[in-house]
Write an enzyme that holds these catalytic residues in place. Sequence first.
Site, PDB file in Angstrom:
ATOM      1  N   PHE A 112       0.476  -1.094   0.206  1.00 24.01           N
ATOM      2  CA  PHE A 112       0.266   0.065   0.074  1.00 24.01           C
ATOM      3  C   PHE A 112       0.890   1.300  -0.248  1.00 24.01           C
ATOM      4  O   PHE A 112       0.347   2.195  -0.583  1.00 24.01           O
ATOM      5  CB  PHE A 112      -1.188   0.269   1.484  1.00 24.01           C
ATOM      6  N   TYR A 164      -3.354  -9.451  16.235  1.00 24.74           N
ATOM      7  CA  TYR A 164      -2.583  -8.669  15.029  1.00 24.74           C
ATOM      8  C   TYR A 164      -4.549  -7.985  15.242  1.00 24.74           C
ATOM      9  O   TYR A 164      -4.633  -6.769  14.476  1.00 24.74           O
ATOM     10  CB  TYR A 164      -3.009  -9.182  13.887  1.00 24.74           C
TER      11      TYR A 164
HETATM   12  P1  NDP Z   1       3.491  -4.920   2.830  1.00 22.00           P
HETATM   13  O1  NDP Z   1       3.754  -6.365   3.744  1.00 22.00           O
HETATM   14  O2  NDP Z   1       3.344  -5.142   2.085  1.00 22.00           O
HETATM   15  O3  NDP Z   1       4.006  -3.965   3.513  1.00 22.00           O
HETATM   16  C1  NDP Z   1       4.251  -2.845   4.508  1.00 22.00           C
HETATM   17  C2  NDP Z   1       5.455  -2.278   4.202  1.00 22.00           C
HETATM   18  O4  NDP Z   1       5.225  -1.926   6.773  1.00 22.00           O
HETATM   19  C3  NDP Z   1       6.602  -2.626   3.837  1.00 22.00           C
HETATM   20  O5  NDP Z   1       7.268  -0.905   3.229  1.00 22.00           O
HETATM   21  C4  NDP Z   1       7.654  -1.808   5.901  1.00 22.00           C
HETATM   22  O6  NDP Z   1       8.847  -1.021   4.708  1.00 22.00           O
HETATM   23  C5  NDP Z   1       6.810  -1.245   6.763  1.00 22.00           C
HETATM   24  N1  NDP Z   1       6.635  -1.967   7.775  1.00 22.00           N
HETATM   25  C6  NDP Z   1       6.950  -2.716   8.411  1.00 22.00           C
HETATM   26  N2  NDP Z   1       7.857  -2.422   9.897  1.00 22.00           N
HETATM   27  C7  NDP Z   1       8.514  -1.246   9.380  1.00 22.00           C
HETATM   28  C8  NDP Z   1       8.722  -0.124  10.713  1.00 22.00           C
HETATM   29  N3  NDP Z   1       9.206  -1.663  12.170  1.00 22.00           N
HETATM   30  N4  NDP Z   1       8.831   0.430  10.461  1.00 22.00           N
HETATM   31  C9  NDP Z   1       8.627   1.462   9.509  1.00 22.00           C
HETATM   32  N5  NDP Z   1       7.874   0.249   8.689  1.00 22.00           N
HETATM   33  C10 NDP Z   1       7.347  -1.081   8.773  1.00 22.00           C
HETATM   34  O7  NDP Z   1       2.259  -4.527   3.589  1.00 22.00           O
HETATM   35  P2  NDP Z   1       0.664  -3.939   2.930  1.00 22.00           P
HETATM   36  O8  NDP Z   1       0.440  -3.091   2.056  1.00 22.00           O
HETATM   37  O9  NDP Z   1       0.005  -4.927   2.818  1.00 22.00           O
HETATM   38  O10 NDP Z   1       0.277  -3.336   4.058  1.00 22.00           O
HETATM   39  C11 NDP Z   1       0.056  -1.983   4.767  1.00 22.00           C
HETATM   40  C12 NDP Z   1      -0.733  -1.843   5.341  1.00 22.00           C
HETATM   41  O11 NDP Z   1      -2.266  -2.229   5.713  1.00 22.00           O
HETATM   42  C13 NDP Z   1      -0.374  -1.993   7.122  1.00 22.00           C
HETATM   43  O12 NDP Z   1      -1.035  -1.755   8.561  1.00 22.00           O
HETATM   44  C14 NDP Z   1      -1.640  -3.498   7.600  1.00 22.00           C
HETATM   45  O13 NDP Z   1      -1.845  -4.137   8.306  1.00 22.00           O
HETATM   46  C15 NDP Z   1      -2.626  -2.964   6.659  1.00 22.00           C
HETATM   47  N6  NDP Z   1      -3.554  -3.985   5.822  1.00 22.00           N
HETATM   48  C16 NDP Z   1      -3.624  -4.877   5.240  1.00 22.00           C
HETATM   49  C17 NDP Z   1      -3.848  -5.429   4.335  1.00 22.00           C
HETATM   50  C18 NDP Z   1      -3.968  -6.379   3.488  1.00 22.00           C
HETATM   51  O14 NDP Z   1      -3.837  -8.009   2.959  1.00 22.00           O
HETATM   52  N7  NDP Z   1      -2.555  -6.312   2.706  1.00 22.00           N
HETATM   53  C19 NDP Z   1      -5.587  -5.628   4.759  1.00 22.00           C
HETATM   54  C20 NDP Z   1      -6.076  -3.885   5.808  1.00 22.00           C
HETATM   55  C21 NDP Z   1      -4.786  -4.009   5.882  1.00 22.00           C
HETATM   56  P3  NDP Z   1      10.300  -2.148   5.647  1.00 22.00           P
HETATM   57  O15 NDP Z   1      10.554  -3.609   5.740  1.00 22.00           O
HETATM   58  O16 NDP Z   1      10.850  -1.609   4.485  1.00 22.00           O
HETATM   59  O17 NDP Z   1      10.746  -0.987   6.890  1.00 22.00           O
HETATM   60  C1  8X3 Z   2      -5.156  -8.029   6.865  1.00 20.91           C
HETATM   61  C2  8X3 Z   2      -6.335  -8.683   6.018  1.00 20.91           C
HETATM   62  O1  8X3 Z   2      -7.556 -10.302   6.662  1.00 20.91           O
HETATM   63  O2  8X3 Z   2      -5.888 -10.538   6.665  1.00 20.91           O
HETATM   64  O3  8X3 Z   2      -5.170  -6.722   7.040  1.00 20.91           O
HETATM   65  O4  8X3 Z   2      -6.926  -9.828   9.055  1.00 20.91           O
HETATM   66  S1  8X3 Z   2      -7.012 -10.004   6.505  1.00 20.91           S
END
Ligand code: NDP
Ligand code: 8X3
Length: 249
Positions: free
Chosen positions: A13, A148
């Site tokens: 995202f 989570y």
């Molecule tokens: P990704 O794993 O693709 O990306 C996660 C990002 O978070 C990476 O850029 C990573 O960067 C960064 N990150 C993780 N830990 C740290 C840290 N300690 N400091 C700074 N940056 C950090 O996940 P998504 O894009 O799928 O998810 C983004 C957000 O949306 C999250 O909060 C997730 O919980 C939420 N979400 C995701 C869903 C899904 O189905 N994918 C659905 C609903 C919500 P780096 O490792 O370089 O630091």
């Molecule tokens: C990420 C969506 O369904 O894997 O927040 O919890 S789910």
Amino acid sequence: MKTILVTGATAGFGAAFARRFIKDGHRVIATGRRVERLKALQAELGENLHIAALDVTDKDAVAAFIPSLPEPWQQIDVLVNNAGLAFGLGPAWESDLEDWDKVVATNITGLIHMTRAVLPQMVARDDGIILNLGSTAGEYPYPGGHIYGASKAFVRHFSINLRADLVGKNVRVTDIEPGLVSGTEFSTLRFKGDADRAASLYQGVQPLTAEDIAETASWLVSRPKHMNINRIEMMPTCQASGPLVTKRD
Ligand code: NDP
Ligand code: 8X3
């Protein structure tokens, strides 16, 4: 043109937010831990992108972050608290306690520290937007969701409690709560690199994409100042909240 600070912009995202906001004519501060990814984003998106390494779990780095930016980038119009993660999908009693601590440190503590670092300047200007990445997991429990889901429930309640303090001000807070979204690293990380297991979650369905979430964020950022969207719950049509479960003998 707004200056938009995105945490976790090295993947998923966060990278989609950076691309979308630049396309919309804004300036983006892209942060994350993987600097090579940030450099690649810089090469792609050009001078309206400023990159800076930032681990949101590093309390001192977060506190020092805004003053460390070049002066023209220090006024943050929009903070996107996107960095977040999950580990495992097994039952709570089999979970690794260190994984739970990492989820709390990133999804909760990191998010509140970022918010606290940026909120005073927004209040002083009476202008600003905070977009928090919650999840449907914060509303609907599922087996293996435990820490989570609880962390995302925190995000939801932190968001509406901020609104309670901000009432009457033009500083807005939205909790964006997506459900199933493919094409990011989230599930591969959750399954500790098991890409096949992660991919199986998205087989035979059409999930949301990171671009769908970025389009929603773009819409949120373009709302008039007097309008606060408190929360947005998003699911693909292949998903819906299910019935309560009763386990019988
Ligand atoms: P990704 O794993 O693709 O990306 C996660 C990002 O978070 C990476 O850029 C990573 O960067 C960064 N990150 C993780 N830990 C740290 C840290 N300690 N400091 C700074 N940056 C950090 O996940 P998504 O894009 O799928 O998810 C983004 C957000 O949306 C999250 O909060 C997730 O919980 C939420 N979400 C995701 C869903 C899904 O189905 N994918 C659905 C609903 C919500 P780096 O490792 O370089 O630091
Ligand atoms: C990420 C969506 O369904 O894997 O927040 O919890 S789910």
